[in-house]
Design a protein around this motif. Structure first.
Motif, PDB file in Angstrom:
ATOM      1  N   ALA A  27      -5.329 -14.742   6.552  1.00  0.00           N
ATOM      2  CA  ALA A  27      -6.712 -13.922   6.690  1.00  0.00           C
ATOM      3  C   ALA A  27      -6.675 -12.898   5.392  1.00  0.00           C
ATOM      4  N   GLN A  28      -7.991 -12.808   5.140  1.00  0.00           N
ATOM      5  CA  GLN A  28      -8.178 -11.713   3.951  1.00  0.00           C
ATOM      6  C   GLN A  28      -8.221 -10.097   4.420  1.00  0.00           C
ATOM      7  N   SER A  29      -7.430  -9.360   3.936  1.00  0.00           N
ATOM      8  CA  SER A  29      -7.031  -7.941   4.395  1.00  0.00           C
ATOM      9  C   SER A  29      -6.840  -7.197   3.474  1.00  0.00           C
ATOM     10  N   VAL A  30      -7.101  -5.722   3.355  1.00  0.00           N
ATOM     11  CA  VAL A  30      -6.873  -4.854   2.615  1.00  0.00           C
ATOM     12  C   VAL A  30      -6.038  -3.440   3.049  1.00  0.00           C
ATOM     13  N   THR A  31      -4.975  -3.260   2.627  1.00  0.00           N
ATOM     14  CA  THR A  31      -4.006  -2.324   3.040  1.00  0.00           C
ATOM     15  C   THR A  31      -3.932  -0.876   2.338  1.00  0.00           C
ATOM     16  N   GLN A  32      -4.117   0.059   2.818  1.00  0.00           N
ATOM     17  CA  GLN A  32      -3.884   1.300   2.411  1.00  0.00           C
ATOM     18  C   GLN A  32      -2.767   1.959   2.984  1.00  0.00           C
ATOM     19  N   PRO A  33      -1.667   1.978   2.673  1.00  0.00           N
ATOM     20  CA  PRO A  33      -0.429   2.313   3.533  1.00  0.00           C
ATOM     21  C   PRO A  33      -0.326   3.902   3.848  1.00  0.00           C
ATOM     22  N   ASP A  34      -1.020   4.758   3.022  1.00  0.00           N
ATOM     23  CA  ASP A  34      -0.902   6.106   3.447  1.00  0.00           C
ATOM     24  C   ASP A  34      -2.339   6.660   4.029  1.00  0.00           C
ATOM     25  N   ALA A  35      -2.044   7.145   5.204  1.00  0.00           N
ATOM     26  CA  ALA A  35      -3.372   7.754   5.786  1.00  0.00           C
ATOM     27  C   ALA A  35      -3.806   8.859   5.442  1.00  0.00           C
ATOM     28  N   GLN A  82      -1.793   9.179  -7.272  1.00  0.00           N
ATOM     29  CA  GLN A  82      -2.150   7.698  -7.067  1.00  0.00           C
ATOM     30  C   GLN A  82      -2.366   7.463  -5.674  1.00  0.00           C
ATOM     31  N   LEU A  83      -3.357   6.629  -5.310  1.00  0.00           N
ATOM     32  CA  LEU A  83      -3.543   6.369  -4.028  1.00  0.00           C
ATOM     33  C   LEU A  83      -3.328   4.693  -4.019  1.00  0.00           C
ATOM     34  N   ARG A  84      -2.512   4.249  -3.185  1.00  0.00           N
ATOM     35  CA  ARG A  84      -2.187   2.785  -3.127  1.00  0.00           C
ATOM     36  C   ARG A  84      -3.057   1.987  -2.287  1.00  0.00           C
ATOM     37  N   CYS A  85      -3.513   0.707  -2.917  1.00  0.00           N
ATOM     38  CA  CYS A  85      -4.245  -0.176  -2.205  1.00  0.00           C
ATOM     39  C   CYS A  85      -3.724  -1.690  -2.544  1.00  0.00           C
ATOM     40  N   LYS A  86      -3.427  -2.483  -1.342  1.00  0.00           N
ATOM     41  CA  LYS A  86      -3.173  -3.687  -1.666  1.00  0.00           C
ATOM     42  C   LYS A  86      -3.896  -4.794  -0.793  1.00  0.00           C
ATOM     43  N   TYR A  87      -4.160  -6.020  -1.323  1.00  0.00           N
ATOM     44  CA  TYR A  87      -5.074  -6.994  -0.659  1.00  0.00           C
ATOM     45  C   TYR A  87      -4.317  -8.123  -0.336  1.00  0.00           C
ATOM     46  N   SER A  88      -4.756  -8.874   0.409  1.00  0.00           N
ATOM     47  CA  SER A  88      -4.513 -10.151   0.575  1.00  0.00           C
ATOM     48  C   SER A  88      -5.762 -11.399   0.469  1.00  0.00           C
ATOM     49  N   TYR A  89      -5.576 -12.099  -0.560  1.00  0.00           N
ATOM     50  CA  TYR A  89      -6.654 -12.937  -0.956  1.00  0.00           C
ATOM     51  C   TYR A  89      -6.126 -13.937  -1.823  1.00  0.00           C
TER      52      TYR A  89
END
Lengths: 113, 114
Positions: free
Chosen positions: B1-9, B20-27
């Motif tokens: 499933a597609q998703s976006v993760t921002q690990p730092d709240a 730096q603000l982190r973003c990882k996606y799954s696609y």
């Protein structure tokens, strides 16, 4: 002036009452959206509308319905509001296409007591 | 499933420091990538977007982001933050040829220390 306008900005309703949230945009955008935002959950898509009378469910449509009779207006209706529908609701609009910018209204903070 | 993760709240940085603000996606393919910002009591506004070309894309107010395909990441950066950058930042992904439904990260609240 490119704008998405939401009315009202703040609303308090009793459980079981009907709620109407209204949204307008002046950009002739085909696509419009209703999201809700809850702390820690980001944005959740309730409904998306691709044009007049062309609406599709988003991720959390249960308890909501929408109406779009004119391209510039998109309404969100809560029939018999529940306390767990307390949230901030955002309307947004965009041109068609996966690469286009989405324009957001300032939100409506709904409290159901 | 597609998703976006921002690990730092939540991220706290001092004024003038880099960010730096982190973003990882799954696609599986290459999606359209976006960063939006939400100032207090406001809706979201677009900071920048990327689809192809130079993997470093410039946005408004000195923000930039770098697409790293091998890492499925799209981190947001700024060389020197200002107190007015205090806001919540959202990463979002729109799969190409999608039905225009953005997939949103949960957001990162940026706090600037004086």
């Amino acid at each position: 002036d490119m704008k998405v306008t939401q009315m009202p900005r703040y609303l308090i309703k009793r459980m079981g009452e009907n709620v109407l949230l209204e949204c307008g945009q002046d950009m002739s955008h085909e696509t419009m959206y209703w999201y809700r935002q809850d702390p820690g959950l980001g944005l959740q898509l309730i409904y998306i509308s691709y044009d007049v009378d062309s609406n599709s469910e988003g991720d959390i449509p249960k308890g909501y319905r929408v109406s779009r009779k004119k391209r510039e207006h998109f309404s969100l209706i809560l029939d018999s509001a529940k306390t767990n529908q307390t949230s901030v609701y955002f309307c947004a609009s965009s041109l068609s296409g996966a690469d286009t910018e989405v324009f957001f209204g300032k939100g409506t903070r709904l409290t159901v007591v | 499933a597609q998703s976006v993760t921002q690990p730092d709240a939540r991220v706290t940085v001092s004024e003038g420091a880099s960010l730096q603000l982190r973003c990882k996606y799954s696609y599986s393919g290459t999606p359209y990538l976006f960063w939006y910002v939400q100032y207090p009591r406001q809706g979201l506004q677009l900071l920048l977007k990327y689809y192809s070309g130079d993997p470093v894309v410039q946005g408004v107010n000195g923000f930039e982001a770098e697409f790293i395909k091998s890492n499925s990441s799209f981190h947001l950066r700024k060389a020197s933050v200002h107190w007015s950058d205090s806001a919540v930042y959202f990463c979002a992904v729109s799969p190409a040829y999608s039905n225009y439904q953005l997939i949103w990260g949960s957001g990162t609240k940026l706090i600037i220390k004086p």
